[in-house]
Structure formats: structure tokens, C-alpha cells
Design an enzyme around this catalytic site. Structure first.
Site, PDB file in Angstrom:
ATOM      1  N   ASP A 163      13.812 -17.916  17.363  1.00 53.45           N
ATOM      2  CA  ASP A 163      14.281 -17.345  16.097  1.00 53.45           C
ATOM      3  C   ASP A 163      15.194 -18.308  15.330  1.00 53.45           C
ATOM      4  O   ASP A 163      15.172 -18.339  14.097  1.00 53.45           O
ATOM      5  CB  ASP A 163      15.028 -16.034  16.397  1.00 53.45           C
ATOM      6  CG  ASP A 163      15.371 -15.244  15.144  1.00 53.45           C
ATOM      7  OD1 ASP A 163      14.512 -15.166  14.245  1.00 53.45           O
ATOM      8  OD2 ASP A 163      16.499 -14.695  15.059  1.00 53.45           O
ATOM      9  N   HIS A 173      14.910 -20.806   5.394  1.00 56.24           N
ATOM     10  CA  HIS A 173      15.873 -20.524   4.321  1.00 56.24           C
ATOM     11  C   HIS A 173      17.158 -21.342   4.465  1.00 56.24           C
ATOM     12  O   HIS A 173      17.882 -21.543   3.502  1.00 56.24           O
ATOM     13  CB  HIS A 173      16.150 -19.018   4.193  1.00 56.24           C
ATOM     14  CG  HIS A 173      17.080 -18.461   5.215  1.00 56.24           C
ATOM     15  ND1 HIS A 173      16.669 -18.131   6.476  1.00 56.24           N
ATOM     16  CD2 HIS A 173      18.396 -18.161   5.174  1.00 56.24           C
ATOM     17  CE1 HIS A 173      17.705 -17.657   7.157  1.00 56.24           C
ATOM     18  NE2 HIS A 173      18.771 -17.661   6.395  1.00 56.24           N
ATOM     19  N   LYS A 178      20.123 -23.504   1.483  1.00 51.38           N
ATOM     20  CA  LYS A 178      21.553 -23.183   1.328  1.00 51.38           C
ATOM     21  C   LYS A 178      22.275 -24.346   0.650  1.00 51.38           C
ATOM     22  O   LYS A 178      22.070 -25.509   1.002  1.00 51.38           O
ATOM     23  CB  LYS A 178      22.175 -22.902   2.706  1.00 51.38           C
ATOM     24  CG  LYS A 178      21.705 -21.576   3.314  1.00 51.38           C
ATOM     25  CD  LYS A 178      22.399 -21.306   4.639  1.00 51.38           C
ATOM     26  CE  LYS A 178      21.813 -20.086   5.327  1.00 51.38           C
ATOM     27  NZ  LYS A 178      22.551 -18.850   5.119  1.00 51.38           N
ATOM     28  N   ARG A 191       0.827  -1.216   0.000  1.00 57.53           N
ATOM     29  CA  ARG A 191       0.000   0.000   0.000  1.00 57.53           C
ATOM     30  C   ARG A 191       0.851   1.251   0.000  1.00 57.53           C
ATOM     31  O   ARG A 191       0.349   2.342  -0.164  1.00 57.53           O
ATOM     32  CB  ARG A 191      -1.013   0.011   1.120  1.00 57.53           C
ATOM     33  CG  ARG A 191      -0.688  -0.147   2.383  1.00 57.53           C
ATOM     34  CD  ARG A 191      -1.689  -0.084   3.453  1.00 57.53           C
ATOM     35  NE  ARG A 191      -0.813  -0.201   4.600  1.00 57.53           N
ATOM     36  CZ  ARG A 191      -1.107   0.093   5.802  1.00 57.53           C
ATOM     37  NH1 ARG A 191      -2.280   0.533   6.094  1.00 57.53           N
ATOM     38  NH2 ARG A 191      -0.229  -0.047   6.756  1.00 57.53           N
ATOM     39  N   HIS A 203      15.936 -23.327  12.238  1.00 57.45           N
ATOM     40  CA  HIS A 203      17.185 -23.620  11.514  1.00 57.45           C
ATOM     41  C   HIS A 203      18.029 -24.711  12.194  1.00 57.45           C
ATOM     42  O   HIS A 203      18.476 -25.653  11.547  1.00 57.45           O
ATOM     43  CB  HIS A 203      18.049 -22.357  11.396  1.00 57.45           C
ATOM     44  CG  HIS A 203      17.333 -21.173  10.817  1.00 57.45           C
ATOM     45  ND1 HIS A 203      16.419 -21.283   9.804  1.00 57.45           N
ATOM     46  CD2 HIS A 203      17.410 -19.846  11.106  1.00 57.45           C
ATOM     47  CE1 HIS A 203      15.964 -20.073   9.487  1.00 57.45           C
ATOM     48  NE2 HIS A 203      16.549 -19.193  10.271  1.00 57.45           N
ATOM     49  N   LYS A 205       8.773 -17.633   8.162  1.00 59.85           N
ATOM     50  CA  LYS A 205       8.849 -17.708   9.605  1.00 59.85           C
ATOM     51  C   LYS A 205       8.849 -16.288  10.179  1.00 59.85           C
ATOM     52  O   LYS A 205       9.232 -15.376   9.444  1.00 59.85           O
ATOM     53  CB  LYS A 205      10.079 -18.491  10.054  1.00 59.85           C
ATOM     54  CG  LYS A 205      11.398 -17.751   9.812  1.00 59.85           C
ATOM     55  CD  LYS A 205      12.557 -18.534  10.318  1.00 59.85           C
ATOM     56  CE  LYS A 205      12.951 -18.168  11.714  1.00 59.85           C
ATOM     57  NZ  LYS A 205      13.731 -16.922  11.829  1.00 59.85           N
TER      58      LYS A 205
HETATM   59  C1  BG6 Z   1      16.823 -15.544  10.337  1.00 59.58           C
HETATM   60  C2  BG6 Z   1      16.750 -14.964  11.708  1.00 59.58           C
HETATM   61  O1  BG6 Z   1      15.881 -16.584  10.189  1.00 59.58           O
HETATM   62  O2  BG6 Z   1      18.129 -16.061  10.103  1.00 59.58           O
HETATM   63  C3  BG6 Z   1      17.797 -13.878  11.895  1.00 59.58           C
HETATM   64  O3  BG6 Z   1      15.455 -14.420  11.925  1.00 59.58           O
HETATM   65  C4  BG6 Z   1      19.167 -14.408  11.532  1.00 59.58           C
HETATM   66  O4  BG6 Z   1      17.785 -13.396  13.225  1.00 59.58           O
HETATM   67  C5  BG6 Z   1      19.155 -15.083  10.166  1.00 59.58           C
HETATM   68  O5  BG6 Z   1      20.065 -13.309  11.513  1.00 59.58           O
HETATM   69  C6  BG6 Z   1      20.472 -15.780   9.905  1.00 59.58           C
HETATM   70  O6  BG6 Z   1      20.491 -16.231   8.569  1.00 59.58           O
HETATM   71  P1  BG6 Z   1      21.861 -16.351   7.762  1.00 59.58           P
HETATM   72  O7  BG6 Z   1      21.447 -16.939   6.468  1.00 59.58           O
HETATM   73  O8  BG6 Z   1      22.389 -14.952   7.634  1.00 59.58           O
HETATM   74  O9  BG6 Z   1      22.757 -17.224   8.577  1.00 59.58           O
END
Ligand code: BG6
Length: 487
Positions: free
Chosen positions: A232, A175, A179, A48, A237, A145
Site C-alpha cells: 500500500d 498522489h 504533493k 450505475r 509512495h 493504484k
Molecule cells: C494511500 C494509501 O495511497 O495513501 C492509504 O492507500 C494512505 O492507505 C494514503 O492512508 C496516505 O496518503 P496521505 O496523502 O494522506 O499521506
């Protein structure tokens, strides 16, 4: 990878941080590479904060372009990329506006992808609004997330989204799964005969998984202070990495075979007994300090953070997996912000030889160790023992190194690029299934509850260090220590 699958990629939160830094740059890279995105594919940004398409493209030029291609932007590719982008101005709080979206995309070809790069509180209203104008049929929905705050809130979102989209239409992003090195971990384990026979309790003494960051909370203080490192980084992860390291060989690489095996690991995690929490979990919070010669402030003074915050910015855990392969092998996990280095790695510590015929120096030199580094550079290092040159039989630790960028100079793909292509092409393997997510929440929840109930503040650590001393002490109790090598 050639494709002719056409698509309409609808990006909610089109002017948000994630769209700016990750999603649009990843789509651009796929476009620039050629052959990965169908020529007819369109990106429809929804926001928006722009009046019309030309204002949106101006925003893309100003804010997204600086985040694409480290080696300079290919201007011709950039210009043709902008032609893919359409814009619809919608107030997400107003379901009636979704008729505008339906009208804008109804004649566009291909599979529809709805990417929700918005706060989680908007997930359910957006899904309802999409359904109200019939846009949920045959579409794919991508959820970022954090998906919930605990098991209950994550179930509430999944239940509500699940009424509108079937599980195979839902792509939950983690994510880390996109990788390249994480993919390579699967290749290492299941493409080589060498490691798998040793990948078990008889030969492995302990495993460490570290995701360390130098950055602090940056501009995300508000969000982070209500989240903390366990939610987080660990719930998603780190537990995903752990499940890939520990899973049984899947029958094939199809999405459910891989996810079934990961799920088995998550379900086999030994529940944390609240009485043992002090022995198996360490939480810390960064204070001021120095990182690479620059002074950085304490977490509690960061914008958006409560001055008396007890949110953890560091977690170290000892985890056990209750199955035949891993019984008795400790897995040590840690993650933190403002640590001494930015590194993500998996360390497999093998047992010493059962009998050393080579004398005391062999024992002193240690045992085999495999270090799989995911970030900042992708390497695999295998530590072995070798004889030191000269007289006598003195052993020393030496290593075999594999640096992926020396073997493969081209073709590296960022996590988001891979994952977005997977969504467009309907490949679910690298997305988190609902039952995996629930199992992960179920395991972390007793820790969250116990920390909350005990009301103890996290242990302080100076920025630029490896976290509270209690983290090293936890490993020392098991006769081991964190591997902390120079990059
Ligand atoms: C995210 C977290 O999912 O992953 C962040 O919310 C974190 O806090 C990030 O910094 C780290 O990702 P990467 O790919 O930079 O290791």
C-alpha cells in the site's frame, strides 16, 4: 496558469469514495481558481448508482460539496461547476453499454481523459470496452493504484492496457508525486548550489524517510487486509520519495529525464537477501491503544479484517543503494497506521566534522541534520551547531527554519489538483512509468515472498506508539535512531 486546452474528462467510478473525496473536489478547485480549466471542458461521470444526471448532481451536492474548500464553498463557482458535469449510466460489466458513452461524448470537444477510479479488476475490461467502440484513439487513460498485487499481476494489467493504449497515453497516479513539498524537494536539490555537493556518501551518514499515519484502516478493511503496508505504501509512495531523494540531477525536468533518473535509483536498490530479512525489515500490526486521548481498536477487530490476520500495518526497512553516490549509506524507511503522529518527513543525517577542534561538547551536540517535512505542515529545518552564550566554548544544536506557508501565503495546490491538470495538459513527469513500477515491484517481491514463506506473525504494537521496538533496534544497530519530534 492560463489554458485553452479543452477536454472531456470521463470519470469511471463516479460515485466512488475517491471521486467523492479527491477527484471531484480537485476539479472543483481548479474550476474555482479560474483560468486553469478551459471553459468548454466537460466532466462526464460514469456510474450505475444514479438514474440520470439530476440524480447524480444531487449525489454530488450531498457527498462532494462537504469535501471542497475548507474555508466555505463559493456558491456561484459551485453552481457553474455543476454545469460542467454530464452523466452516463453504464453497467461496467456490460461492454455493450459503452456505445452509450461513445454517443454521449462524441460531439464534446478536446482531449479525452478516461479516469479509472475503480477497482483494478475493472481496468482491463474497461480498456477493452473503450477500444471496442473506438474511444482509445488519441485519448489519455489514468490508472489509480493499486496497480496489481505483485510483479506478475501488475505486468498482466500493464500488458493488457498496453495493447490498447501506448505508454505515453497512460498516466499511473502516485498522489505523493503531486504533493507540493515533493516538488519542492526537486527545487531544493536542483535549484540550490548549497546542498548538492554534500548530497553523497562522503557527507551523509544516513537518511530516514517516514510516512506515519494516525488513522487506522477506516472503512477499507477488506481491501487493506489483502494488501498490507508494504504494497500500500512502500512499493509506491516510499520508493518514489526515495528515488527523488537519491537520484542524480536530471538533464532537464522533462518527463523522461526525471523518470530515467528515478528508474536508475530503483534499479540500483540492493536486493534483499531472504537470509537477512530479520536484519533489514520489520513488520508490525497495531493493537488497541490511545491516540490523542481516544481509545482505538486493534487492527484484527476492524470491520473487514480477518480476526487471525497476519497483514502488516507497519513496515520499517533498511535499504541500500548500490552506486558510487550512495554506497554504504543506509536509507531507513518506515510507514505505519495508528502511529503516534501524522507526519511525513525526510531526514538527512550528515556526518560529524572530521576533526573537532572545539572539544567534547561539539561531539556531544551532534552533527548537521536536514529535516524536510512534507506533512502535516511543509517546513525545512537545518540543524547546525552554535556556541552557547557565556564563558567557554560549549556547543549546542540550534536550527534554521523555513516554513513555506509564511513565504507563500497563496497558490497552494492539492496533489490531485496538480495531477489532474497535468493529465489534461499532457504532462507525464509526475506519473509513474511502467519500468519504474516494475523495478519497484521487483525489489519488494522477495520481502513479500519471505514474509509469506516464514509464516511468522507481524510484531504487535500499541496504537499511538511509533511501532514495534524492533524498528528502533534496527537503527540502533547502526548507531542511530528515528527522529521523533513534536509537531
Ligand atoms: C494511500 C494509501 O495511497 O495513501 C492509504 O492507500 C494512505 O492507505 C494514503 O492512508 C496516505 O496518503 P496521505 O496523502 O494522506 O499521506
Amino acid at each position: 496558469m492560463q489554458t485553452d486546452s479543452s477536454f472531456t474528462f470521463v470519470l469511471f467510478g463516479g460515485t466512488g469514495d475517491l471521486s467523492m473525496r479527491k477527484i471531484l473536489p480537485a476539479l472543483f478547485e481548479a474550476h474555482r481558481a479560474g483560468g486553469m480549466l478551459a471553459d468548454s471542458g466537460k466532466i462526464v461521470a460514469v456510474a450505475r448508482h444514479a438514474a440520470d444526471r439530476s440524480e447524480y448532481l444531487q449525489w454530488v451536492n450531498e457527498h462532494v460539496k462537504p469535501h471542497v474548500s475548507k474555508n466555505g464553498v463559493d456558491e456561484a463557482a459551485w453552481a457553474s461547476f455543476l454545469k460542467r458535469i454530464e452523466f452516463v449510466k453504464i453497467d461496467l460489466g456490460n461492454p455493450d453499454d459503452f456505445a452509450l458513452l461513445r454517443d454521449a461524448i462524441q460531439d464534446l470537444p478536446g482531449i479525452r481523459v478516461f479516469y479509472l477510479a475503480t477497482g483494478p479488476s475493472l481496468f482491463v475490461p474497461i480498456c477493452h470496452a473503450l477500444a471496442s467502440v473506438g474511444l482509445n484513439a488519441n485519448a489519455r487513460i489514468v490508472l489509480e493504484k493499486p496497480l496489481g498485487y505483485d510483479l506478475k499481476s501488475s505486468n498482466a494489467i500493464n500488458d493488457a492496457v498496453g495493447e490498447i493504449f501506448a505508454e505515453e497515453q497512460i498516466y499511473r497516479i502516485d498522489h505523493y508525486l503531486g504533493k507540493e513539498p515533493v516538488q519542492n524537494l526537486l527545487a531544493l536539490r536542483f535549484g540550490n548550489a548549497l546542498f548538492e555537493p554534500l548530497w553523497r556518501r562522503e557527507w551523509v551518514e544516513s537518511i530516514q524517510i517516514t510516512i506515519a499515519e494516525e488513522l487506522g484502516v477506516e472503512a477499507r478493511g477488506d481491501f487493506y487486509d489483502n494488501t498490507g503496508a508494504l504494497r500500500d505504501m512502500v512499493q509506491n509512495h516510499l520508493l518514489q520519495l526515495l528515488s527523488i531523494v537519491a537520484m542524480e540531477p536530471p538533464h532537464s525536468m522533462d518527463s523522461d529525464s526525471v523518470r530515467d533518473e528515478k528508474l536508475r535509483v530503483l534499479r540500483a536498490l540492493k536486493p534483499v537477501d531472504p537470509r537477512d530479512i530479520g536484519k533489514v525489515a520489520v513488520r508490525g500490526q497495531y493493537h488497541s491503544g490511545v491516540i490523542r486521548g481516544t481509545s482505538v481498536p486493534a487492527y484484527a477487530t476492524e470491520p473487514g479484517v480477518r480476526p487471525d490476520s497476519t497483514t502488516e500495518t507497519f513496515v520499517a526497512l533498511k535499504v541500500e543503494i548500490e552506486n558510487w553516490r550512495w554506497a554504504g549509506v543506509p536509507f531507513f524507511l518506515r510507514t505505519g497506521k495508528r502511529l503516534a503522529d501524522r507526519v511525513a518527513e525526510i531526514v538527512v543525517n550528515f556526518r560529524a566534522v572530521p576533526h573537532s577542534a572545539l572539544g567534547a561538547s561539539a561531539l556531544r551536540a551532534g552533527a548537521n541534520r536536514l529535516v524536510i517535512r512534507l506533512q502535516p505542515n511543509e517546513t525545512i529545518r537545518l540543524y547546525c551547531l552554535a556556541k552557547q552564550p557565556g564563558e567557554g566554548m560549549n556547543l549546542a544544536s540550534v536550527h534554521l527554519d523555513l516554513a513555506f506557508d509564511q513565504f507563500f501565503r497563496e497558490g497552494q495546490m492539492e496533489a490531485y489538483q496538480r495531477l489532474l491538470l497535468d493529465v489534461i495538459n499532457g504532462r507525464l513527469a509526475l506519473f509513474v512509468r511502467r519500468d519504474e513500477q516494475e523495478a519497484a515491484w521487483r525489489w519488494v517481491e522477495p520481502i513479500l515472498n519471505e514474509w509469506k514463506a516464514s509464516n511468522k506473525p507481524p510484531k504487535p504494537y500499541a496504537s499511538g506508539t511509533w511501532g514495534p521496538a524492533a524498528s528502533s533496534a534496527m537503527l540502533a544497530q547502526h548507531g542511530t535512531c528515528w527522529l521523533e519530534e513534536e509537531n
